[in-house]
Design an enzyme around this catalytic site. Structure first.
Site, PDB file in Angstrom:
ATOM      1  CD  GLU A 107      29.731  20.254  52.570  1.00  0.00           C
ATOM      2  OE1 GLU A 107      30.566  20.974  52.014  1.00  0.00           O
ATOM      3  OE2 GLU A 107      29.194  19.275  52.004  1.00  0.00           O
ATOM      4  CG  ASP A 136      31.282  13.792  45.656  1.00  0.00           C
ATOM      5  OD1 ASP A 136      30.613  13.327  44.711  1.00  0.00           O
ATOM      6  OD2 ASP A 136      32.448  14.189  45.524  1.00  0.00           O
ATOM      7  CG  ASP A 295      30.682  25.981  47.289  1.00  0.00           C
ATOM      8  OD1 ASP A 295      30.820  25.229  46.295  1.00  0.00           O
ATOM      9  OD2 ASP A 295      31.586  26.713  47.722  1.00  0.00           O
ATOM     10  CG  ASP A 464      38.015  27.656  42.434  1.00  0.00           C
ATOM     11  OD1 ASP A 464      39.165  27.194  42.457  1.00  0.00           O
ATOM     12  OD2 ASP A 464      37.505  28.238  43.397  1.00  0.00           O
TER      13      ASP A 464
END
Length: 751
Positions: A107, A136, A295, A464
């Protein structure tokens, strides 16, 4: 005080769907007719008939779930222009925004930066907003990117609000041709060029540091905390990057970097664990009554989305009608005709709209506005649950529920009692960092109810769905928000491996929920989950079970051809009209839905094909991983999907875009094997290897086999492709061995 509401802030509008209902019901009765025919003729046919009956029974059950979910579609129309007629700007409630990132390699930080910048620039009072970024990976590169972005934000946010810029993610805005807006004033053009140059410089600095692994920065004071960091083992790092100390509505929102403590001996619970840490840290620092989570690749595309959501959250006479507001997942630069079937436009238009007419849409993990007190476990009647009992809060229960931080339990009590904000020094975030460190530690949750009764729930990689279902089970409802333009846009996986990894993770998590004590059928009887909402959850949770009947049914035509058997009525039998009518009706129905959602015939075919491929690859491996977990042989793993960011709208239109790609993963073996089996079956039929079997009596099975080969055409091309577009030889060899084993077993049965 809020002004009297002159007009409703939103309308709930039932949608007419007579044609779709008729089509759905027709298919349902055709399925029942086929099952009845199977039962009546079961004695006169063999094993293949029974197997077909079992598979078709499953497909009928899924269709019933689908039919129930879609039957009462509704849409919500919001009126954000009326919001400020009811509430002064200073009366609008604060919102804490959460952005989650996990791996700077998969990412890229520039994606996270654009998401954060778009959130900082939304049309909402800046002193009511706080943005918390969870990293994280405890990456100094991500922190560096946010530091640089905070400097650019001081130019970008005022520019956006001054000229009503859309969209407000810089990479999207500057990738488009400049339109002749704002009168092409010299002032605007000068600012535009300056800020575009600043953004290009920001992007270059981040890319340069990525290549250098940011080693030069670690010696500075701001980066000391990142020294000697090991992945999966590091202390808590919380940094206040931007702070609106003067509480200016036209300033910049707070921006806080959070990396929770990790230790190899402590479970981290993937994204759910990160979300719970963000909930506690934000509760200790700003304690907004509402929270938004996105996100890292889902930028705010509609600057008015906070106003749209507040129309739903604030105008509800009974808060029970709106526990959370979910926006659909939409994607930018979608490839033409959706070759990987990951746009989900049809599902959102029909199924999600139908579920919105029940107890409300599912929580889909991003683009969702939450009431903090709902996340804290509050029931609509104001009670909390303690070890299976429901009662009122006491100081002792607060500590057992939320942990042993007195500072945090005080803020939790304020939210649960209907108050908001931090009671003292609400904008001096630096004084609250120490308390936030404590509640972000690995051991803080021990003895508390985090992940079991409050917060994002643990035990699945699809936190979720589980969290949203438990919210509905307490009696809350949810609402659907679909403004124009779309609220948030993200990047969909491109290529075969990335798309299938994401689907495998979903299938794994959905089955973990289905096979747990939180199964919807269980909580329907033990809590307040409505029965049809239970069926709607069963519809999505059953995705992970689909590969077994799908695989058997797809293999049946090839087996019948090679074994001299059949699973379809003979062409002379009038009953053959039932499966033919069902096939035609289903495909016409699917085409009708895609046409209604604005998709092409090619997109419809691509999605039909990808559902078959996904079922026997990603979902099959998700099913197997859950079975191994239930047997105690392994644990499921949260796999992060690689994110790619296009810089120009045309990037997705080159000749290679949309081509299926492969790697050496075992996930491609089942589909390749199935393709080879059908090719072998067609060859045996073509060469007449079983001459005593009349081909006319097997014409239905041959047509089905050709259909399966067409569905798996990306794998057929992959057999002859090169590089990443070709199936690796190792995969072909494994698949060929399995195909020949299937062939040998079939011949043995035939003899």
């Amino acid at each position: 005080m809020a002004k009297p509401i002159p007009s409703p802030l939103y309308e709930k509008i039932p949608q007419k769907n007579t044609l779709h209902r008729a089509s759905d019901v027709t298919i349902f009765f055709l399925l029942l007719s086929l099952l009845a025919y199977r039962l009546l003729s079961l004695k006169n046919n063999g094993f293949t008939w029974l197997l077909a009956f079992l598979c078709e029974s499953w497909f009928t059950f899924i269709w019933i779930l689908n039919l129930s979910s879609k039957w009462n579609p509704v849409s919500y129309k919001t009126y954000p222009e009326r919001l400020l007629q009811c509430y002064r700007v200073d009366e609008l409630p604060p919102v804490d925004m959460f952005v989650t990132a996990a791996d700077p390699m998969l990412e890229p930080p520039i994606i996270t930066v654009n998401t954060v910048l778009s959130l900082l620039a939304v049309d909402y009072p800046a002193n009511k907003l706080s943005c918390y970024v969870s990293d994280d990976g405890a990456s100094p590169l991500t922190f560096f990117a946010l530091l640089e972005a905070s400097k650019f934000a001081k130019l970008w946010v005022p520019f956006c609000k001054k000229y009503c810029i859309q969209p407000r993610a810089p990479f999207r805005y500057f990738s488009r041709e400049l339109l002749p807006s704002h009168g092409n004033s010299m002032e605007f053009l000068q600012e535009y060029r300056k800020i575009k140059e600043e953004y290009e410089e920001l992007r270059r600095r981040i890319e340069d540091e990525t290549l250098k692994s940011i080693s030069n920065e670690l010696s500075t004071a701001e980066f000391v905390a990142f020294s000697n960091i090991k992945r999966g083992s590091h202390p808590t790092i919380i940094k206040v990057i931007l702070e609106n100390k003067e509480s200016r509505s036209d300033g910049l929102p707070h921006l806080v970097y959070v990396s929770r403590e990790k230790h190899p001996k402590h479970p981290h619970h993937y994204k759910a664990g990160a979300m719970n840490v963000l909930t506690r840290v934000s509760g200790a620092m700003t304690n907004a009554p509402f929270m938004l989570n996105v996100d890292c690749d889902m930028y705010a595309n509609n600057p008015q989305i906070f106003h749209h959501s507040m129309c739903l959250l604030l105008s509800s006479k009974n808060e029970q009608d709106c526990g959370f507001v979910q926006t659909p997942q939409s994607f930018y630069d979608g490839l033409k005709d959706d070759p990987f079937g990951n746009q989900f436009g049809v599902l959102y238009k029909y199924v999600a709209s139908g579920i919105a007419g029940l107890q409300g849409p599912h929580y889909s993990g991003t683009g969702c506005f939450h009431r903090r007190k709902v996340i804290y476990g509050l029931w609509p009647d104001g009670r909390m649950e303690f070890k299976g009992r429901i009662g009122k809060l006491t100081d002792e229960r607060l500590e057992k529920t939320f942990g042993n931080s007195k500072e945090f339990t005080k803020t939790a009590a304020r939210i649960l009692s209907g108050l908001s904000g931090v009671s003292d020094c609400p904008y001096d975030l630096s004084n609250r960092v120490e308390a936030a460190h404590q509640i972000a530690s690995c051991s803080y949750e021990y003895g508390a109810n985090w992940g079991t009764k409050i917060g994002w729930l643990y035990g699945t990689t699809t936190e979720d769905i589980l969290t949203g279902m438990r919210i509905h089970a307490r009696g809350w409802k949810s609402t659907d928000c679909r403004p124009d333009p779309p609220a948030f846009l993200g990047c969909a996986p491109s290529g075969g491996p990335a798309a299938l990894i994401q689907q495998k993770r979903w299938a794994t998590g959905l089955l973990e929920v289905l096979f747990s004590k939180n199964s919807p059928f269980i909580i329907t009887f033990t809590a307040k989950l409505q029965f049809r909402q239970c069926l709607a959850y069963m519809w999505i949770l059953s995705w992970g079970l689909r590969p077994i009947p799908e695989l058997y049914y797809l293999a049946l035509p090839a087996y019948c051809i090679m074994a001299g058997s059949h699973f379809l009525p003979n062409v002379q039998d009038p009953a053959v009209l039932i499966p033919i009518s069902l096939f035609v009706s289903y495909n016409f129905h699917t085409l009708l839905e895609y046409w209604g959602a604005g998709y092409s015939i090619r997109a419809c075919w691509n999605n039909l094909r990808m559902w078959r491929i996904t079922a026997v690859t990603a979902w099959l491996f998700g099913f197997l991983s859950v079975i191994l977990k239930l047997l105690g042989l392994s644990e499921t793993v949260f796999e992060v999907t690689k994110k790619d960011q296009s810089t120009t709208p045309g990037e997705g239109s080159d000749k290679d875009a949309g081509r299926f790609t492969f790697d050496g993963s075992l996930i491609f073996v089942p589909a390749t094997t199935l393709l080879l089996v059908h090719l072998m079956a067609l060859v045996t039929a073509l060469l007449g290897l079983f001459d005593h079997v009349e081909i006319e009596s097997r014409i239905g099975e041959i047509i089905c086999s050709v259909w399966v080969v067409l569905c798996f055409s990306p794998f057929l091309k992959g057999l002859f492709g090169k590089g990443k577009y070709g199936i690796p030889k190792s995969t072909i060899c494994k698949s060929a061995a399995l195909a020949f084993l299937f062939f040998a077993c079939t011949i043995t049965v035939r003899k």
